[in-house]
Each structure stands twice: as C-alpha cells, then as structure tokens.
Design a protein around this motif. Structure first.
Motif, mmCIF file in Angstrom:
data_model
loop_
_atom_site.group_PDB
_atom_site.id
_atom_site.type_symbol
_atom_site.label_atom_id
_atom_site.label_comp_id
_atom_site.label_asym_id
_atom_site.label_seq_id
_atom_site.Cartn_x
_atom_site.Cartn_y
_atom_site.Cartn_z
ATOM 1 N N PHE A 35 65.605 8.488 32.784
ATOM 2 C CA PHE A 35 67.012 8.729 33.113
ATOM 3 C C PHE A 35 67.832 9.048 31.866
ATOM 4 C CE2 PHE A 35 65.929 6.593 37.130
ATOM 5 C CZ PHE A 35 66.529 7.460 38.019
ATOM 6 N N LYS A 36 67.426 8.542 30.696
ATOM 7 C CA LYS A 36 68.172 8.836 29.465
ATOM 8 C C LYS A 36 68.134 10.324 29.113
ATOM 9 C CE LYS A 36 64.423 7.811 26.206
ATOM 10 N NZ LYS A 36 63.993 6.860 25.168
ATOM 11 N N ASP A 37 67.195 11.058 29.713
ATOM 12 C CA ASP A 37 67.054 12.487 29.444
ATOM 13 C C ASP A 37 67.778 13.356 30.471
ATOM 14 O OD1 ASP A 37 65.356 11.881 27.254
ATOM 15 O OD2 ASP A 37 63.667 11.642 28.647
ATOM 16 N N THR A 38 68.654 12.763 31.270
ATOM 17 C CA THR A 38 69.360 13.487 32.322
ATOM 18 C C THR A 38 70.865 13.482 32.054
ATOM 19 O OG1 THR A 38 69.779 11.581 33.765
ATOM 20 C CG2 THR A 38 67.617 12.681 33.976
ATOM 21 N N PRO A 39 71.602 14.373 32.709
ATOM 22 C CA PRO A 39 73.058 14.387 32.539
ATOM 23 C C PRO A 39 73.739 13.099 33.018
ATOM 24 C CG PRO A 39 72.304 16.438 33.526
ATOM 25 C CD PRO A 39 71.127 15.515 33.496
ATOM 26 N N GLU A 40 73.085 12.309 33.868
ATOM 27 C CA GLU A 40 73.668 11.075 34.394
ATOM 28 C C GLU A 40 73.560 9.907 33.416
ATOM 29 O OE1 GLU A 40 71.142 12.735 36.201
ATOM 30 O OE2 GLU A 40 72.592 13.900 37.339
ATOM 31 N N ALA A 41 72.835 10.064 32.321
ATOM 32 C CA ALA A 41 72.518 8.960 31.407
ATOM 33 C C ALA A 41 73.744 8.213 30.899
ATOM 34 C CB ALA A 41 71.696 9.481 30.227
ATOM 35 N N GLU A 42 74.796 8.924 30.581
ATOM 36 C CA GLU A 42 75.977 8.275 29.987
ATOM 37 C C GLU A 42 76.645 7.276 30.932
ATOM 38 O OE1 GLU A 42 79.344 11.673 30.776
ATOM 39 O OE2 GLU A 42 77.941 11.953 29.124
ATOM 40 N N ARG A 43 76.376 7.385 32.226
ATOM 41 C CA ARG A 43 76.968 6.470 33.207
ATOM 42 C C ARG A 43 76.072 5.269 33.508
ATOM 43 N NH1 ARG A 43 77.768 10.076 38.155
ATOM 44 N NH2 ARG A 43 75.837 10.904 37.350
ATOM 45 N N MET A 44 74.952 5.145 32.798
ATOM 46 C CA MET A 44 73.959 4.118 33.099
ATOM 47 C C MET A 44 73.859 3.100 31.975
ATOM 48 S SD MET A 44 70.971 6.622 34.508
ATOM 49 C CE MET A 44 70.153 5.423 35.527
ATOM 50 N N SER A 45 73.376 1.915 32.332
ATOM 51 C CA SER A 45 73.126 0.889 31.322
ATOM 52 C C SER A 45 71.945 1.326 30.453
ATOM 53 C CB SER A 45 72.796 -0.441 31.995
ATOM 54 O OG SER A 45 71.505 -0.386 32.594
ATOM 55 N N PRO A 46 71.855 0.814 29.220
ATOM 56 C CA PRO A 46 70.708 1.152 28.367
ATOM 57 C C PRO A 46 69.366 0.808 29.038
ATOM 58 C CG PRO A 46 72.424 0.147 27.049
ATOM 59 C CD PRO A 46 72.852 0.021 28.496
ATOM 60 N N GLU A 47 69.321 -0.287 29.776
ATOM 61 C CA GLU A 47 68.087 -0.674 30.468
ATOM 62 C C GLU A 47 67.717 0.361 31.529
ATOM 63 O OE1 GLU A 47 66.200 -4.306 33.157
ATOM 64 O OE2 GLU A 47 68.280 -4.427 32.501
ATOM 65 N N ASP A 48 68.691 0.780 32.339
ATOM 66 C CA ASP A 48 68.416 1.772 33.381
ATOM 67 C C ASP A 48 68.079 3.142 32.796
ATOM 68 O OD1 ASP A 48 68.692 -0.065 35.398
ATOM 69 O OD2 ASP A 48 70.641 0.682 36.101
ATOM 70 N N GLN A 49 68.629 3.467 31.633
ATOM 71 C CA GLN A 49 68.319 4.746 31.004
ATOM 72 C C GLN A 49 66.832 4.876 30.673
ATOM 73 O OE1 GLN A 49 70.811 5.714 27.653
ATOM 74 N NE2 GLN A 49 72.689 5.270 28.781
ATOM 75 N N GLU A 50 66.160 3.754 30.452
ATOM 76 C CA GLU A 50 64.725 3.767 30.122
ATOM 77 C C GLU A 50 63.842 3.883 31.365
ATOM 78 O OE1 GLU A 50 63.351 4.063 27.131
ATOM 79 O OE2 GLU A 50 65.380 4.173 26.333
ATOM 80 N N LYS A 51 64.413 3.729 32.541
ATOM 81 C CA LYS A 51 63.635 3.818 33.784
ATOM 82 C C LYS A 51 63.227 5.271 34.039
ATOM 83 C CE LYS A 51 63.966 -0.537 34.770
ATOM 84 N NZ LYS A 51 62.805 -1.409 34.746
ATOM 85 N N ILE A 52 62.305 5.445 34.976
ATOM 86 C CA ILE A 52 61.721 6.754 35.259
ATOM 87 C C ILE A 52 62.548 7.519 36.289
ATOM 88 C CG2 ILE A 52 59.673 7.970 36.106
ATOM 89 C CD1 ILE A 52 59.226 6.525 33.417
ATOM 90 N N MET A 53 63.037 8.712 35.887
ATOM 91 C CA MET A 53 63.727 9.603 36.813
ATOM 92 C C MET A 53 62.697 10.412 37.602
ATOM 93 S SD MET A 53 65.019 12.695 37.871
ATOM 94 C CE MET A 53 64.873 13.944 36.640
#
Length: 142
Positions: A35-53
């Motif tokens: 998720f950190k590699d998507t346009p939605e990343a800035e709206r997510m927690s650091p933990e959720d950014q590491e999850k699989i999109m």
C-alpha cells in the motif's frame, strides 16, 4: 484468450499466506505491491502502508493465485465466503466491457471499468447469484 484466476482477500496476513503458498508450490511472485507504493499511502498508518495491496503467484502453466490485505482501516470486513473473487483477464478493452456488462447484469457493480493507478483497465461487481468478480486488463500488454 480470456482467463479466470482466484483472488483472495486476507485480514492483514496476505504476505504470510502467500509465503506459505510459495513454499508449497514454488516459483517467484509475479507482483508484490505494498500500500505504501500506491496513491492512497499518505492516508494510511505506517503499519497499514506495509500491508499487501496486490500479490500474485504463478501456479502451473496458466494459473495465478492473487491476493490483497482487505484492511478494516479502509472499511473492509471479511467473513468466510466473501473473501474471494474470480478475476477475469480479458485480451482487450472491448472484451472487458462486454464481459463486465453481461456478467454484472442483474447484479451490483461496486467499481465500474476504469483505468487504475496500477496501469490496468479494471472493474469489480457481484453477479446476480452472489459471486464476486474482478475484470483486470493489463494495459502494459496492449
């Protein structure tokens, strides 16, 4: 040629599940996008950014097992039975639109066909019998 692949949603442990499937079936991941590699990343927690999109593991000659973390922070609730989709891989936009229109008739479209941020022509719906479908045309292959 049109193909159909299973797409499985997990409640935050997609990477663990797919590493297990990889240990069973072998092979290398065709895709692994966090998720950190998507346009939605800035709206997510650091933990959720590491999850699989999105992740995909080729199995055999023609099947892809694909998956994602369906996160509660994004409004997703999983129960057994609604945690998978059948994914259609069409060969053209015309075929994608035609299959979407025919299969979604009488059902409910949750995401109309559109160009996604991951370079696909993509849509999602539930058919009139309750099966969940995705249509995903890789635009880089066109």
């Amino acid at each position: 040629m049109l193909t159909i692949h299973p797409y499985v949603n997990f409640p935050g442990n997609t990477e663990e599940a797919f590493r297990f499937y990889q240990s069973v079936f072998g092979g290398n991941f065709k895709a692994l996008i966090r998720f950190k590699d998507t346009p939605e990343a800035e709206r997510m927690s650091p933990e959720d950014q590491e999850k699989i999109m999105h992740i995909s593991l080729p199995i055999g000659d023609s099947m892809l097992l694909m998956g994602t973390d369906a996160l509660e922070s994004m409004g997703h609730t999983l129960t057994m039975g609604n945690n998978f989709f059948l994914t259609i891989t069409p060969t053209s936009r015309h075929e994608a639109d035609e299959v979407f229109a025919k299969l979604s008739a009488g059902g409910k479209a949750s995401l109309p066909m559109h160009e996604s941020s991951w370079n696909s022509y993509f849509g999602m719906f539930t058919d009139k019998f309750g099966l969940q479908w995705m249509i995903d045309l890789d635009l880089s292959q066109q």
